[in-house]
Design a protein around this motif. Structure first.
Motif, PDB file in Angstrom:
ATOM      1  N   ASP A 103       0.819  -1.214   0.000  1.00 35.30           N
ATOM      2  CA  ASP A 103       0.000   0.000   0.000  1.00 35.30           C
ATOM      3  C   ASP A 103       0.853   1.263   0.000  1.00 35.30           C
ATOM      4  OD1 ASP A 103      -1.977  -1.932   0.297  1.00 35.30           O
ATOM      5  OD2 ASP A 103      -3.074  -0.805   1.817  1.00 35.30           O
ATOM      6  N   GLU A 104       1.918   1.260   0.779  1.00 36.60           N
ATOM      7  CA  GLU A 104       2.765   2.451   0.881  1.00 36.60           C
ATOM      8  C   GLU A 104       3.504   2.720  -0.427  1.00 36.60           C
ATOM      9  OE1 GLU A 104       4.851   5.828   2.141  1.00 36.60           O
ATOM     10  OE2 GLU A 104       2.960   4.935   2.764  1.00 36.60           O
ATOM     11  N   ALA A 105       4.028   1.693  -1.081  1.00 33.62           N
ATOM     12  CA  ALA A 105       4.712   1.879  -2.360  1.00 33.62           C
ATOM     13  C   ALA A 105       3.736   2.419  -3.408  1.00 33.62           C
ATOM     14  CB  ALA A 105       5.333   0.575  -2.834  1.00 33.62           C
ATOM     15  N   LEU A 106       2.505   1.907  -3.395  1.00 32.26           N
ATOM     16  CA  LEU A 106       1.506   2.404  -4.335  1.00 32.26           C
ATOM     17  C   LEU A 106       1.149   3.858  -4.015  1.00 32.26           C
ATOM     18  CD1 LEU A 106      -0.406   2.095  -6.698  1.00 32.26           C
ATOM     19  CD2 LEU A 106      -2.036   0.964  -5.145  1.00 32.26           C
ATOM     20  N   ARG A 107       0.999   4.173  -2.739  1.00 37.55           N
ATOM     21  CA  ARG A 107       0.706   5.562  -2.351  1.00 37.55           C
ATOM     22  C   ARG A 107       1.797   6.503  -2.857  1.00 37.55           C
ATOM     23  NH1 ARG A 107       2.337   9.537   0.663  1.00 37.55           N
ATOM     24  NH2 ARG A 107       4.006   8.327   1.601  1.00 37.55           N
ATOM     25  N   ARG A 108       3.047   6.110  -2.639  1.00 33.99           N
ATOM     26  CA  ARG A 108       4.158   6.945  -3.092  1.00 33.99           C
ATOM     27  C   ARG A 108       4.157   7.096  -4.609  1.00 33.99           C
ATOM     28  NH1 ARG A 108       9.488   5.149   0.454  1.00 33.99           N
ATOM     29  NH2 ARG A 108       8.507   5.237   2.510  1.00 33.99           N
ATOM     30  N   THR A 109       3.885   5.997  -5.304  1.00 31.83           N
ATOM     31  CA  THR A 109       3.842   6.028  -6.768  1.00 31.83           C
ATOM     32  C   THR A 109       2.760   6.978  -7.260  1.00 31.83           C
ATOM     33  OG1 THR A 109       4.718   3.779  -6.926  1.00 31.83           O
ATOM     34  CG2 THR A 109       3.463   4.589  -8.823  1.00 31.83           C
ATOM     35  N   LEU A 110       1.577   6.896  -6.652  1.00 29.23           N
ATOM     36  CA  LEU A 110       0.451   7.725  -7.077  1.00 29.23           C
ATOM     37  C   LEU A 110       0.647   9.204  -6.721  1.00 29.23           C
ATOM     38  CD1 LEU A 110      -2.496   5.381  -6.057  1.00 29.23           C
ATOM     39  CD2 LEU A 110      -1.664   5.836  -8.387  1.00 29.23           C
ATOM     40  N   THR A 111       1.305   9.481  -5.611  1.00 22.57           N
ATOM     41  CA  THR A 111       1.404  10.874  -5.153  1.00 22.57           C
ATOM     42  C   THR A 111       2.666  11.595  -5.612  1.00 22.57           C
ATOM     43  OG1 THR A 111       2.355  10.207  -3.032  1.00 22.57           O
ATOM     44  CG2 THR A 111      -0.043  10.465  -3.127  1.00 22.57           C
ATOM     45  N   THR A 112       3.729  10.872  -5.903  1.00 18.40           N
ATOM     46  CA  THR A 112       4.975  11.533  -6.305  1.00 18.40           C
ATOM     47  C   THR A 112       5.189  11.553  -7.810  1.00 18.40           C
ATOM     48  OG1 THR A 112       6.375   9.551  -6.245  1.00 18.40           O
ATOM     49  CG2 THR A 112       6.092  10.793  -4.158  1.00 18.40           C
ATOM     50  N   GLY A 113       4.517  10.648  -8.537  1.00 18.85           N
ATOM     51  CA  GLY A 113       4.724  10.575  -9.979  1.00 18.85           C
ATOM     52  C   GLY A 113       5.953   9.795 -10.378  1.00 18.85           C
ATOM     53  N   ARG A 114       6.623   9.179  -9.406  1.00 22.74           N
ATOM     54  CA  ARG A 114       7.784   8.311  -9.654  1.00 22.74           C
ATOM     55  C   ARG A 114       7.444   6.930  -9.120  1.00 22.74           C
ATOM     56  NH1 ARG A 114      12.957  10.596  -9.270  1.00 22.74           N
ATOM     57  NH2 ARG A 114      13.670   8.465  -9.679  1.00 22.74           N
ATOM     58  N   VAL A 115       7.859   5.877  -9.840  1.00 25.52           N
ATOM     59  CA  VAL A 115       7.517   4.514  -9.447  1.00 25.52           C
ATOM     60  C   VAL A 115       8.356   4.086  -8.248  1.00 25.52           C
ATOM     61  CG1 VAL A 115       7.354   2.113 -10.178  1.00 25.52           C
ATOM     62  CG2 VAL A 115       6.844   3.939 -11.804  1.00 25.52           C
ATOM     63  N   THR A 116       7.664   3.613  -7.209  1.00 28.53           N
ATOM     64  CA  THR A 116       8.297   3.101  -5.993  1.00 28.53           C
ATOM     65  C   THR A 116       7.863   1.651  -5.804  1.00 28.53           C
ATOM     66  OG1 THR A 116       8.278   5.286  -4.957  1.00 28.53           O
ATOM     67  CG2 THR A 116       8.524   3.391  -3.493  1.00 28.53           C
ATOM     68  N   PHE A 117       8.811   0.803  -5.463  1.00 29.22           N
ATOM     69  CA  PHE A 117       8.543  -0.618  -5.243  1.00 29.22           C
ATOM     70  C   PHE A 117       8.893  -1.003  -3.811  1.00 29.22           C
ATOM     71  CE2 PHE A 117       9.807  -0.276  -9.737  1.00 29.22           C
ATOM     72  CZ  PHE A 117       8.706  -0.847 -10.338  1.00 29.22           C
ATOM     73  N   TRP A 118       8.425  -2.190  -3.405  1.00 28.01           N
ATOM     74  CA  TRP A 118       8.874  -2.823  -2.178  1.00 28.01           C
ATOM     75  C   TRP A 118       9.844  -3.911  -2.596  1.00 28.01           C
ATOM     76  CZ3 TRP A 118       9.483  -2.255   2.762  1.00 28.01           C
ATOM     77  CH2 TRP A 118       9.802  -3.358   3.543  1.00 28.01           C
ATOM     78  N   SER A 119      11.060  -3.871  -2.095  1.00 30.14           N
ATOM     79  CA  SER A 119      12.061  -4.889  -2.400  1.00 30.14           C
ATOM     80  C   SER A 119      11.862  -6.077  -1.480  1.00 30.14           C
ATOM     81  CB  SER A 119      13.476  -4.332  -2.219  1.00 30.14           C
ATOM     82  OG  SER A 119      14.418  -5.384  -2.324  1.00 30.14           O
ATOM     83  N   ARG A 120      11.509  -7.205  -2.068  1.00 28.26           N
ATOM     84  CA  ARG A 120      11.312  -8.418  -1.269  1.00 28.26           C
ATOM     85  C   ARG A 120      12.629  -8.936  -0.711  1.00 28.26           C
ATOM     86  NH1 ARG A 120       8.205 -12.274  -5.194  1.00 28.26           N
ATOM     87  NH2 ARG A 120       9.955 -11.609  -6.478  1.00 28.26           N
ATOM     88  N   SER A 121      13.722  -8.740  -1.432  1.00 23.61           N
ATOM     89  CA  SER A 121      15.011  -9.246  -0.961  1.00 23.61           C
ATOM     90  C   SER A 121      15.636  -8.341   0.094  1.00 23.61           C
ATOM     91  CB  SER A 121      15.979  -9.422  -2.136  1.00 23.61           C
ATOM     92  OG  SER A 121      16.177  -8.195  -2.804  1.00 23.61           O
ATOM     93  N   ARG A 122      15.532  -7.018  -0.078  1.00 27.38           N
ATOM     94  CA  ARG A 122      16.137  -6.078   0.867  1.00 27.38           C
ATOM     95  C   ARG A 122      15.170  -5.629   1.959  1.00 27.38           C
ATOM     96  NH1 ARG A 122      17.607  -3.744  -4.084  1.00 27.38           N
ATOM     97  NH2 ARG A 122      16.320  -1.943  -3.588  1.00 27.38           N
ATOM     98  N   GLN A 123      13.874  -5.950   1.779  1.00 33.86           N
ATOM     99  CA  GLN A 123      12.858  -5.540   2.760  1.00 33.86           C
ATOM    100  C   GLN A 123      12.869  -4.035   2.996  1.00 33.86           C
ATOM    101  OE1 GLN A 123      10.540  -7.940   4.536  1.00 33.86           O
ATOM    102  NE2 GLN A 123      11.124  -8.722   2.523  1.00 33.86           N
ATOM    103  N   GLU A 124      12.859  -3.294   1.873  1.00 38.28           N
ATOM    104  CA  GLU A 124      12.820  -1.841   1.955  1.00 38.28           C
ATOM    105  C   GLU A 124      12.216  -1.271   0.674  1.00 38.28           C
ATOM    106  OE1 GLU A 124      16.915  -0.805   2.464  1.00 38.28           O
ATOM    107  OE2 GLU A 124      17.346  -0.862   0.325  1.00 38.28           O
ATOM    108  N   TYR A 125      11.798  -0.019   0.739  1.00 37.30           N
ATOM    109  CA  TYR A 125      11.271   0.665  -0.431  1.00 37.30           C
ATOM    110  C   TYR A 125      12.419   1.114  -1.309  1.00 37.30           C
ATOM    111  CZ  TYR A 125       6.967   0.615   2.170  1.00 37.30           C
ATOM    112  OH  TYR A 125       5.870   0.188   2.868  1.00 37.30           O
ATOM    113  N   TRP A 126      12.184   1.108  -2.602  1.00 35.24           N
ATOM    114  CA  TRP A 126      13.160   1.671  -3.521  1.00 35.24           C
ATOM    115  C   TRP A 126      12.436   2.340  -4.674  1.00 35.24           C
ATOM    116  CZ3 TRP A 126      13.920  -0.416  -8.558  1.00 35.24           C
ATOM    117  CH2 TRP A 126      13.314  -1.654  -8.797  1.00 35.24           C
ATOM    118  N   ARG A 127      12.947   3.504  -5.024  1.00 32.88           N
ATOM    119  CA  ARG A 127      12.363   4.267  -6.118  1.00 32.88           C
ATOM    120  C   ARG A 127      13.241   4.082  -7.334  1.00 32.88           C
ATOM    121  NH1 ARG A 127      11.241  10.640  -5.769  1.00 32.88           N
ATOM    122  NH2 ARG A 127      13.500  10.657  -5.979  1.00 32.88           N
ATOM    123  N   LYS A 128      12.637   3.609  -8.391  1.00 31.02           N
ATOM    124  CA  LYS A 128      13.363   3.328  -9.621  1.00 31.02           C
ATOM    125  C   LYS A 128      14.111   4.575 -10.077  1.00 31.02           C
ATOM    126  CE  LYS A 128      14.238   0.557 -13.081  1.00 31.02           C
ATOM    127  NZ  LYS A 128      15.061  -0.604 -12.892  1.00 31.02           N
TER     128      LYS A 128
END
Length: 138
Positions: free
Chosen positions: A50-75
């Motif tokens: 939900d948080e990665a999607l919120r960031r993607t929708l509100t910032t205009g930059r794609v943000t993912f959740w890294s399953r391996s690093r267990q953290e958010y990352w913005r492409k």
């Protein structure tokens, strides 16, 4: 991952009307298919909570959740190969997002334009719907 109360930056959580439409996997994630808005080429697949999607929708930059690093990352934050959101659509089951982007640089971490370059698998391409209906697809 976010607990839904507020984002890590103190911002409001994902709009509840959007959140209730999502069908998350056991880890709370939804697949995000990234497609080039200009060429329609599928670039990559990532995962969003939900948080990665919120960031993607509100910032205009794609943000993912890294399953391996267990953290958010913005492409693009480290590579410079950014993805600027042009549209986001939710599939009929709510378990996949289609994010159309303006891609700057390579989409793949290996430096290729798409993560699917050279990954073709052998599959039958000679079938027509009428073959399947007649049972001749075996």
């Amino acid at each position: 991952m976010s607990d839904g109360a507020t984002g890590p930056d103190g911002a409001a959580p994902l709009d509840p009307a959007i959140a209730e439409r999502l069908t998350r996997d056991g880890a709370g994630l939804v697949a995000a298919i990234i497609q080039d808005d200009a060429s329609d080429q599928v670039l990559m697949l990532g995962w969003m909570d939900d948080e990665a999607l919120r960031r993607t929708l509100t910032t205009g930059r794609v943000t993912f959740w890294s399953r391996s690093r267990q953290e958010y990352w913005r492409k693009g934050d480290t590579s410079g190969h950014a993805q600027f959101v042009r549209s986001v659509a939710l599939d009929c089951d709510g378990d996949a997002l289609l994010v159309r982007v303006e891609q700057i640089g390579a989409a793949c971490h290996r430096g290729t334009p798409t993560c699917f370059a050279g990954g073709e698998l052998p599959a039958r391409s000679d079938l027509r719907p009428s073959d399947v209906e007649r049972g001749s697809a075996a």
